[in-house]
Design a protein around this motif. Structure first.
Motif, PDB file in Angstrom:
ATOM      1  N   LEU A  12       0.835  -1.204   0.000  1.00  0.00           N
ATOM      2  CA  LEU A  12       0.000   0.000   0.000  1.00  0.00           C
ATOM      3  C   LEU A  12       0.870   1.254   0.000  1.00  0.00           C
ATOM      4  O   LEU A  12       0.523   2.260  -0.643  1.00  0.00           O
ATOM      5  N   GLY A  13       1.977   1.212   0.738  1.00  0.00           N
ATOM      6  CA  GLY A  13       2.874   2.368   0.728  1.00  0.00           C
ATOM      7  C   GLY A  13       3.445   2.650  -0.656  1.00  0.00           C
ATOM      8  O   GLY A  13       3.517   3.803  -1.095  1.00  0.00           O
ATOM      9  N   ASP A  14       3.857   1.593  -1.365  1.00  0.00           N
ATOM     10  CA  ASP A  14       4.374   1.773  -2.720  1.00  0.00           C
ATOM     11  C   ASP A  14       3.283   2.301  -3.653  1.00  0.00           C
ATOM     12  O   ASP A  14       3.551   3.122  -4.543  1.00  0.00           O
ATOM     13  N   LYS A  15       2.058   1.825  -3.440  1.00  0.00           N
ATOM     14  CA  LYS A  15       0.940   2.276  -4.280  1.00  0.00           C
ATOM     15  C   LYS A  15       0.714   3.779  -4.098  1.00  0.00           C
ATOM     16  O   LYS A  15       0.505   4.519  -5.063  1.00  0.00           O
ATOM     17  N   ILE A  16       0.750   4.243  -2.847  1.00  0.00           N
ATOM     18  CA  ILE A  16       0.527   5.670  -2.580  1.00  0.00           C
ATOM     19  C   ILE A  16       1.697   6.506  -3.094  1.00  0.00           C
ATOM     20  O   ILE A  16       1.498   7.577  -3.685  1.00  0.00           O
ATOM     21  N   THR A  17       2.917   6.038  -2.887  1.00  0.00           N
ATOM     22  CA  THR A  17       4.092   6.802  -3.316  1.00  0.00           C
ATOM     23  C   THR A  17       4.101   7.024  -4.825  1.00  0.00           C
ATOM     24  O   THR A  17       4.454   8.102  -5.314  1.00  0.00           O
ATOM     25  N   SER A  18       3.689   6.023  -5.582  1.00  0.00           N
ATOM     26  CA  SER A  18       3.751   6.124  -7.040  1.00  0.00           C
ATOM     27  C   SER A  18       2.540   6.817  -7.648  1.00  0.00           C
ATOM     28  O   SER A  18       2.538   7.101  -8.849  1.00  0.00           O
ATOM     29  N   ASN A  19       1.505   7.100  -6.854  1.00  0.00           N
ATOM     30  CA  ASN A  19       0.283   7.694  -7.403  1.00  0.00           C
ATOM     31  C   ASN A  19      -0.187   8.919  -6.623  1.00  0.00           C
ATOM     32  O   ASN A  19      -1.371   9.216  -6.582  1.00  0.00           O
ATOM     33  N   GLN A  20       0.740   9.636  -5.974  1.00  0.00           N
ATOM     34  CA  GLN A  20       0.328  10.774  -5.157  1.00  0.00           C
ATOM     35  C   GLN A  20      -0.041  11.997  -5.981  1.00  0.00           C
ATOM     36  O   GLN A  20      -0.897  12.781  -5.584  1.00  0.00           O
ATOM     37  N   ARG A  21       0.579  12.151  -7.124  1.00  0.00           N
ATOM     38  CA  ARG A  21       0.407  13.381  -7.879  1.00  0.00           C
ATOM     39  C   ARG A  21      -0.761  13.264  -8.852  1.00  0.00           C
ATOM     40  O   ARG A  21      -1.203  12.177  -9.214  1.00  0.00           O
ATOM     41  N   LYS A  22      -1.257  14.407  -9.287  1.00  0.00           N
ATOM     42  CA  LYS A  22      -2.419  14.427 -10.178  1.00  0.00           C
ATOM     43  C   LYS A  22      -2.113  13.779 -11.512  1.00  0.00           C
ATOM     44  O   LYS A  22      -2.945  13.101 -12.101  1.00  0.00           O
ATOM     45  N   ASP A  23      -0.885  14.000 -12.018  1.00  0.00           N
ATOM     46  CA  ASP A  23      -0.556  13.491 -13.340  1.00  0.00           C
ATOM     47  C   ASP A  23      -0.174  12.028 -13.328  1.00  0.00           C
ATOM     48  O   ASP A  23       0.073  11.444 -14.379  1.00  0.00           O
ATOM     49  N   ALA A  24      -0.126  11.403 -12.124  1.00  0.00           N
ATOM     50  CA  ALA A  24       0.215   9.989 -12.045  1.00  0.00           C
ATOM     51  C   ALA A  24      -0.978   9.156 -12.460  1.00  0.00           C
ATOM     52  O   ALA A  24      -2.097   9.387 -12.027  1.00  0.00           O
TER      53      ALA A  24
END
Length: 966
Positions: free
Chosen positions: A949-961
């Motif tokens: 879950l941490g990796d999921k959030i880190t890679s998708n935090q930004r709007k353009d992700a």
């Protein structure tokens, strides 16, 4: 390694250990020995060698020559295992000529005078897949159907069954043959196998036999009855069944009371599928509840409870009348079963049964007071939560419940006592008529409270709802008595900073140097010069120290629990006490009018208590922990309120209760929404309504049930059956320039992953012995062996692979494609791209209470802390983004209020298909520039969930992700 013949056809793998390579010469000598023991050892070595990949084809003829003629039963059994793992085809793809001799040996076994030899050979023939061998054995197999021994007949029927399923043309009259045997069969196991065979070969003949023997069905044995019930369920929707349905129902009614638990359970399931009449449903539920009490296996109880939860959706009124029968399962010592039973019963509550349910729960609650009761504290918490839900739904039971639960506010189990006080808080808000009696009872038990958490809620209740003058006077007096004599820190023991009482320009309390505590005096040195000498105060005598220690011990024994908690440095409790006392004093002044003698007296007493709490938190010796900054600020705010009571009266006495009322309404709306999700989906205005009575005969089935079954089978629901969702699950495994192009379509079915691999031959020659070799990492395990295929030039083939999943940890699927061509001798390998499994496929949003969330947060040891680095500028928008990418549910209500205050704290919760809990706490702050900073903390019982879950959030935090495909 490519798939071997052993993996292609063997149904049994035996573990074994080898000390080294097998020597064919030594095995040959053992096979030629006249002792059966040497032959047995040789056969064991040969079987073990073949399992480990040894090529021992040279030994086939010696085995046929020296072992098939032996009458040793162990050797014959080993021969059957050997035939099972042997590759019976030569290099040219045709059956080996030696197999003719093997057939002759099997024929002799099928007419052997020993029943064990015949039976074991017949069981082996069930696994044989070579039609050329089976064809010559058919007469011998059918002859054993009338053998005198039931063991032989039972296995002969199984052999006919499996051969007919694989090669129907070998025994075209199998159904007639088995029907004739079935009419005269007396052995229960053989009869069951014969009926199972007839069931799959000819349903019409099976139904005719069952109908003619329907009256004797209760006496035909458990195994036969289970097969008969399965047949009835399968043919229940056929048009011909409607004419004889009533007779079958009478028989099934009888089987629901059968002593065998499996038969009774299956009979109840069949009864539900045949009829939705209330009398039939009531009979089935009676069988389920009887099994709940009679069955000792916890897994069976959980299955039955799950079945009852499904019945509640369509037959809730019938189950509501039988809720007392369901409650009988509370006698089990398993708290998980008790919890699920009470969850089901809470959904079956009605005005007709609520009084009886509450009565049972009160008796169970009283039983937990017994020291001999197992897991009494946890079970008591479950009962308290259930009584809370009863009282919320049906106000008429509140008086009978609330006063009983008030006895448990001083429970040693903090979680259970907190549930009680939260229930009291809810009832006091919802039912104003009961406030006086509840508050009086709470004040009576106030000194019995043992937990700081419970004290905080109890003080809040007094501060908000002690409105009657008599109750208010008692509440103020009770709180002061439990707090004890004030101030906590006498003036003689105060710190020098406290005695000085001054503050510097920054508002911090002044401190003096240690030299102020020492005495200064002058001394003449040997050379005639003067020097200053510091002398510490005289130490106390031993008697004084002993006396002081004894006084402290006597004081600690006589002090109340509330005072002890305050002296231990509980800052949060001190802030709650200050807020509660402030509210009660302000309400006292409002009732008695401001400026009166009584009002001024209460203000002075309140200020004394608040300043004492403030001084206690700053006294290093008296308090075990210093007052934290937030609590100190809260106490100072309360002191300011008492100094200016008229200005802050509305904020303290009205606004807080309004917010609490709004919170209760929000939780009520959430509960109503959760209950609505359990109901069946309603048809929209333009949706087609399928009515079975008006459907054609070929369409006579439950359309809704079939659609739901199809969606479940493909691993999708109505919201994901679109082209974008399907394309997102397609993974390219090889390149377009490779000789073999491959892509996979992935479907997640809870505990299984299905891979549909499309393989395209892009060459001008045929690819022979092509196989897909897959490996996995993580908690993934291949459950199928991929078969070899031959693909013509420029043609394609779809290969299906099943993978088992055992946990939520992310896994990787990788491998290669191995094939050979007609020209080349060496095998060619094409490496596949790896497939990374997404944790979102296993996680689903779930709901839990705040108490359960905090309990799990304290229990789980794995935590992953992720720093917020995003370009979002709106707090609510960022929270919704986190909820979307993690597939979790936000437990914090009314998050829109955080738009104005500039910070947000929210709890998210999800549960995996394996029962693993995932907790997430989002704490962020918005700066004046609009940038959002903070942390996301994830906790779980397993490391894999937290990290994924941490990796999921880190890679998708930004709007353009772009979020990963689900």
């Amino acid at each position: 390694m490519p798939t071997t013949a052993l993996e292609r056809q063997c149904t049994l793998l035996l573990p074994g250990e080898t000390s080294g390579p097998v020597k064919v010469e030594d095995l040959m000598k053992q096979l030629e020995s006249k002792k059966d023991e040497d032959k047995i050892e040789a056969m064991k070595s040969i079987i073990t060698g073949i399992i480990h990949g040894e090529e021992l084809g040279r030994l086939l003829m010696p085995i046929i020559k020296f072992c098939t003629q032996s009458n040793n039963h162990t050797l014959k059994k080993l021969l059957l295992i050997y035939w099972e793992i042997l590759d019976m085809y030569g290099e040219d793809g045709k059956l080996r000529p030696e197999m003719i001799l093997v057939c002759e040996g099997m024929k002799k076994n099928l007419v052997h005078p020993n029943e064990y030899v015949r039976g074991s050979t017949l069981r082996f023939l069930c696994k044989l897949r070579e039609a050329d061998i089976l064809q010559s054995l058919i007469p011998s197999i059918t002859a054993n159907l009338e053998h005198r021994n039931a063991y032989v007949r039972k296995n002969a029927v199984l052999a006919v069954f499996h051969i007919f399923n694989k090669f129907p043309t070998l025994i075209p009259d199998a159904a007639d043959l088995i029907e004739r045997i079935l009419s005269s069969e007396v052995d229960s196991a053989a009869r069951r196998n014969a009926f199972l065979m007839l069931f799959h070969a000819s349903e019409q003949k099976a139904m005719a036999y069952l109908y003619s023997n329907l009256d004797q069905l209760p006496s035909l044995g458990e195994s036969f009855q289970l097969v008969a019930l399965e047949l009835i369920r399968k043919v229940s929707r056929s048009p011909a069944f409607a004419a004889v349905k009533s007779r079958y129902l009478r028989c099934i009614y009888t089987l629901t009371e059968y002593p065998s638990n499996p038969v009774a359970y299956e009979a109840a399931n069949t009864l539900i599928s045949l009829s939705s009449a209330p009398i039939a449903v009531r009979r089935a539920v009676t069988a389920y509840t009887r099994l709940l009490s009679a069955e000792s296996d916890s897994s069976v109880k959980l299955i039955i409870l799950g079945r009852l939860r499904q019945l509640r959706k369509r037959h809730g009124s019938v189950l509501s009348d039988m809720v007392m029968d369901v409650l009988r399962s509370l006698t089990t010592p398993n708290n998980d079963i008790r919890r699920k039973t009470l969850e089901l019963c809470m959904r079956l509550l009605s005005p007709r049964n609520v009084q009886n349910v509450v009565s049972v729960l009160k008796k169970e609650l009283m039983k937990t007071d017994s020291p001999s009761h197992e897991d009494s504290l946890e079970y008591r918490k479950i009962l308290v939560d259930s009584l809370h839900r009863c009282a919320v739904k049906f106000p008429e039971v509140v008086p009978a419940v609330v006063h009983l639960l008030m006895n448990y506010v001083g429970d040693e189990n903090t979680a259970g006592a907190k549930d009680v006080i939260l229930f009291v808080r809810h009832i006091v808000e919802e039912y104003p008529k009961l406030r006086v009696s509840i508050l009086n009872r709470l004040l009576e038990n106030f000194d019995e409270i043992r937990s700081s958490d419970v004290y905080r809620v109890a003080l809040w209740i007094l501060g908000e709802y002690a409105e009657e003058p008599a109750v208010l006077d008692v509440a103020l007096r009770t709180v002061r008595d439990l707090v004890g004599p004030l101030p906590f820190v006498p003036a003689a023991e105060a710190d020098p900073a406290d005695q000085d009482g001054g503050e510097d320009e920054k508002g911090d309390v002044k401190t003096e140097t240690k030299s102020s505590k020492r005495e200064q005096k002058s001394k003449v040195l040997a050379d005639g010069t003067y020097a200053s000498q510091s002398a510490a105060p005289a130490l106390e005598s031993e008697a004084k120290r002993r006396k002081r220690k004894q006084e402290e011990e006597d004081e600690s024994e006589s002090e109340t629990k509330l005072r002890a908690l305050l002296l231990s440095g509980d800052s949060f409790l001190a802030a709650c006490l200050a807020s509660s006392v402030t509210k009660m004093v302000l309400r006292f002044c409002k009732i008695r009018k401001h400026g009166t003698l009584a009002s001024n007296s209460q203000l002075a007493k309140g200020l004394l208590m608040l300043t004492s709490l403030l001084r206690l938190g700053e006294h290093q010796a008296k308090a075990k922990a210093k007052l934290d900054r937030d609590s100190r600020q809260r106490i100072l705010t309360c002191i300011h309120a008492l100094l200016h009571p008229e200005a802050v009266e509305e904020a303290f006495l009205a606004k807080c209760r309004e917010r609490f009322h709004g919170m209760l309404q929000t939780y009520k709306a959430i509960d109503n929404a959760d209950e609505g999700e359990d109901l069946d989906d309603h048809k929209e205005v333009d949706d087609v309504i399928a009515i079975r009575q008006l459907s054609a005969e070929k369409e006579l089935h439950d359309v809704n049930a079939d659609e739901a079954g199809v969606k479940k089978a493909v691993g999708a629901d109505a919201n994901t059956l679109d082209i974008n969702s399907k394309l997102s699950r397609v993974y390219q495994l090889t390149g377009f320039a490779d000789s073999v192009y491959a892509e996979a379509y992935l479907t997640v079915l809870d505990y299984d992953i299905l891979l549909d691999i499309l393989v395209v031959n892009q060459t001008d020659e045929a690819l022979q012995k092509l196989t897909v070799e897959l490996n996995t990492s993580g908690d993934l395990k291949l459950s199928d062996r991929v078969q070899e295929h031959t693909i013509a030039p420029h043609e394609s083939k779809t290969i299906n692979v099943s993978i088992k999943v055992s946990s939520t940890e992310s896994g990787v699927i990788f491998g290669n494609i191995v094939y050979s061509t007609a020209k080349g001798v060496d095998k060619k390998i094409v490496v596949l791209n790896s497939i990374h499994m997404d944790i979102m496929d296993y996680i689903h949003p779930a709901t839990c209470t705040d108490v359960e969330f905090r309990s799990m947060w304290a229990e789980f040891e794995w935590e992953n802390k992720v720093s917020v680095n995003t370009d979002f500028t709106d707090l609510s928008e960022y929270l919704n983004h986190i909820v979307k990418i993690t597939n979790m549910k936000c437990l914090t209500p009314d998050v829109e209020q955080y738009r104005e205050c500039g910070f947000l704290a929210a709890n998210l919760y999800a549960c995996s298909i394996f029962g693993e809990d995932a907790l997430l706490n989002l704490s962020v702050e918005q700066h004046k520039s609009g940038k959002i900073t903070g942390y996301v903390r994830i906790r779980s019982k397993t490391q894999g969930v937290a990290l994924s879950l941490g990796d999921k959030i880190t890679s998708n935090q930004r709007k353009d992700a772009k979020p990963a495909a689900k």
